[in-house]
Design an enzyme around this catalytic site. Sequence first.
Site, PDB file in Angstrom:
ATOM      1  N   HIS A  72       0.820  -1.313  -0.073  1.00 53.39           N
ATOM      2  CA  HIS A  72       0.014  -0.048   0.054  1.00 53.39           C
ATOM      3  C   HIS A  72       0.866   1.254  -0.097  1.00 53.39           C
ATOM      4  CE1 HIS A  72      -4.045  -1.581   1.795  1.00 53.39           C
ATOM      5  NE2 HIS A  72      -3.799  -2.285   0.386  1.00 53.39           N
ATOM      6  N   TYR A 199      -9.699   5.012   7.994  1.00 50.89           N
ATOM      7  CA  TYR A 199      -9.662   5.350   9.264  1.00 50.89           C
ATOM      8  C   TYR A 199     -10.715   6.453   9.302  1.00 50.89           C
ATOM      9  CZ  TYR A 199      -5.271   2.916  10.002  1.00 50.89           C
ATOM     10  OH  TYR A 199      -4.251   2.102  10.233  1.00 50.89           O
ATOM     11  N   PRO A 291      -3.843   0.492  18.787  1.00 57.41           N
ATOM     12  CA  PRO A 291      -3.776  -0.146  17.452  1.00 57.41           C
ATOM     13  C   PRO A 291      -3.915   1.116  16.150  1.00 57.41           C
ATOM     14  CG  PRO A 291      -5.635  -0.698  18.365  1.00 57.41           C
ATOM     15  CD  PRO A 291      -5.175  -0.163  19.477  1.00 57.41           C
ATOM     16  N   LYS A 295       1.349   0.260  15.211  1.00 58.17           N
ATOM     17  CA  LYS A 295       2.805   0.212  15.632  1.00 58.17           C
ATOM     18  C   LYS A 295       3.162  -0.746  16.337  1.00 58.17           C
ATOM     19  CE  LYS A 295       3.912   4.124  13.641  1.00 58.17           C
ATOM     20  NZ  LYS A 295       4.076   3.693  12.292  1.00 58.17           N
ATOM     21  N   TYR A 383       3.216   7.337  10.139  1.00 59.57           N
ATOM     22  CA  TYR A 383       2.528   5.997   9.803  1.00 59.57           C
ATOM     23  C   TYR A 383       3.473   4.986   9.114  1.00 59.57           C
ATOM     24  CZ  TYR A 383      -1.398   2.875   8.320  1.00 59.57           C
ATOM     25  OH  TYR A 383      -2.194   1.835   8.333  1.00 59.57           O
TER      26      TYR A 383
END
Length: 392
Positions: A72, A199, A291, A295, A383
């Site tokens: 991704h 998200y 979560p 990480k 990220y």
Amino acid sequence: MRTTIAIVGAGPAGLLLGQLLQRAGIDNVIVERRSADYVLSRIRAGVLEQGTVDLLDSVGASQRLHAEGIVHHGFELLLDGRREHIDLDAGGVPVTIYGQTEVTRDLMDARAAQGGQTLYEVDDVAIGGVDGDRPWLDFTVDGVVTRLDCDYVVGCDGFHGVSRRTIPEGVLRTYERVYPFGWLGILVDTPPVNDELVYARHARGFALCSMRSASRSRYYVQVPTEERVDDWSDARFWNELRARLSPDLAERLQTGPSLEKSIAPLRSFVVEPMQHGRLFLAGDAAHIVPPTGAKGLNLAMADVGLLASLFDKAYAGGEPQALARYSELALRRVWRAQRFSWWMTSMLHTLPGLDAFTTRVHGAELDTLLASRAGRATIAEAYAGFPGQTLD
């Protein structure tokens, strides 16, 4: 029994450390209180940073990852119905979608191929001697009480494991935040609703659209901590998830019977230092992140990657003093990841008791970052993963 490094815990971090040490010619034994099948049954994370992929490459445990994993180059923020794409290439590197269960399976196979010793279903593990120069493990395996002498012990046995509890009271400083909500997650054999992770921030609560493969999806919705899984039918879950998505995503969502359903509480947790004498802590034994920032697994893998390099310096390089810097170096990355995970959690979840002013400020903070190339790059860089720490 005698070995050089005794590793407690045969999850992905313990298994990776074992392989890294094997590659460096450092003998090790892993002990695990659960069965191999139980370890493989754990449903966990699925977003791998490039640093984690590189470590798996280095021990020959990534062939299936590269064949089946999904690379991704971005993810989406869904902010009260408004879709915003975060380009991970702005942060320098992509991530790979590949389930933790599969990582564990690949590492188990790699260890078996190299003849590494892993003892499963080990009971009554006790760690001793870490304040001196002759540590040991006592445990029972197949009904036989056994002692394993070693040079060092590494605890990769999670938050509830014996390793951290072995350290005397007063040595560790604990930093913790427990969040007043959890994630209700569902695993389903349907195609993901979106090509990338989504998200979602919504007045009804946070939601995440994730995946394990092109045909298996993982979805989450924020729920109060007192919620019970039994109160959530599949139909109720799908209705709630649709309500938190934008109309186009809700229309595209393919539902199906759940393969697994559970509620995970959220917490931030760190202990300092991450070592005591000849005992080192790695992964959830030393730190837990919510979560939201993806990480947890990556931090654990970075811990053991760093630790393996320090053991190599100690044995091959004749620099045993390098091991004294493990905690200092590991915690630099841990706290950066904690900050990002806390920030993502705070920005995207509905927080009980949060006043209207702060809620609007959170929205303005996201808007400020998303309005600039630098702000988007900052999110992407965090990220995608912070660089691993090395000796200066």
